[in-house]
Design a protein around this motif. Structure first.
Motif, PDB file in Angstrom:
ATOM      1  N   HIS A  61      39.055  -2.043  -0.415  1.00 56.90           N
ATOM      2  CA  HIS A  61      40.269  -2.482   0.278  1.00 56.90           C
ATOM      3  C   HIS A  61      40.993  -1.282   0.890  1.00 56.90           C
ATOM      4  N   THR A  68      43.094  -2.509   7.212  1.00 57.95           N
ATOM      5  CA  THR A  68      41.841  -2.927   7.822  1.00 57.95           C
ATOM      6  C   THR A  68      40.896  -3.519   6.787  1.00 57.95           C
ATOM      7  N   THR A  69      40.081  -4.468   7.227  1.00 56.56           N
ATOM      8  CA  THR A  69      39.096  -5.081   6.350  1.00 56.56           C
ATOM      9  C   THR A  69      37.946  -4.111   6.171  1.00 56.56           C
ATOM     10  N   PRO A 110      39.184  -7.800   1.809  1.00 51.83           N
ATOM     11  CA  PRO A 110      40.315  -7.907   2.747  1.00 51.83           C
ATOM     12  C   PRO A 110      41.320  -6.773   2.561  1.00 51.83           C
ATOM     13  N   SER A 111      42.045  -6.485   3.613  1.00 51.39           N
ATOM     14  CA  SER A 111      43.088  -5.455   3.536  1.00 51.39           C
ATOM     15  C   SER A 111      44.228  -5.945   2.656  1.00 51.39           C
ATOM     16  N   ALA A 140      46.335  -8.257   4.617  1.00 47.85           N
ATOM     17  CA  ALA A 140      45.781  -9.615   4.732  1.00 47.85           C
ATOM     18  C   ALA A 140      46.008 -10.404   3.441  1.00 47.85           C
TER      19      ALA A 140
END
Length: 99
Positions: free
Chosen positions: A38, A42-43, A47-48, A51
């Motif tokens: 993580h 950004t992914t 997921p980030s 997110a």
């Protein structure tokens, strides 16, 4: 002329010191190698943090759900995080506050 330069240097020093100092949750994230999958925005493999925060936005039980996911690893083969409940709540709070 020297006063504005001195003030500018002091502000710059404080900004650098603040960005270099990680909080307890960030230390836990680093020590548990969460950044392996993580990142903040950004992914990567997962997921980030931003997110994740967006996914749980507005949910009253978001922290509880995230702590449970961290404890169990969840159905998506997420690595378990071995930490106390207080530490897991700190990680959850940091992730949920990501932007």
């Amino acid at each position: 002329m020297k006063l504005p330069l001195t003030i500018s240097a002091a502000i710059t020093s404080l900004a650098i010191a603040a960005s270099a100092t990680a909080g307890p949750a960030e230390d836990l994230i680093a020590s548990n190698k969460c950044n392996k999958c993580h990142t903040a925005k950004t992914t990567k493999k997962g997921p980030s943090f931003a997110a994740i925060a967006e996914k749980y936005k507005g949910q009253a039980d978001a922290s509880t759900k995230l702590v449970e996911l961290l404890k169990t690893g969840g159905a998506d083969n997420h690595d378990k995080v071995v930490a106390s409940d207080v530490e897991l709540k700190a990680i959850a709070a940091a992730v949920l506050s990501a932007k």
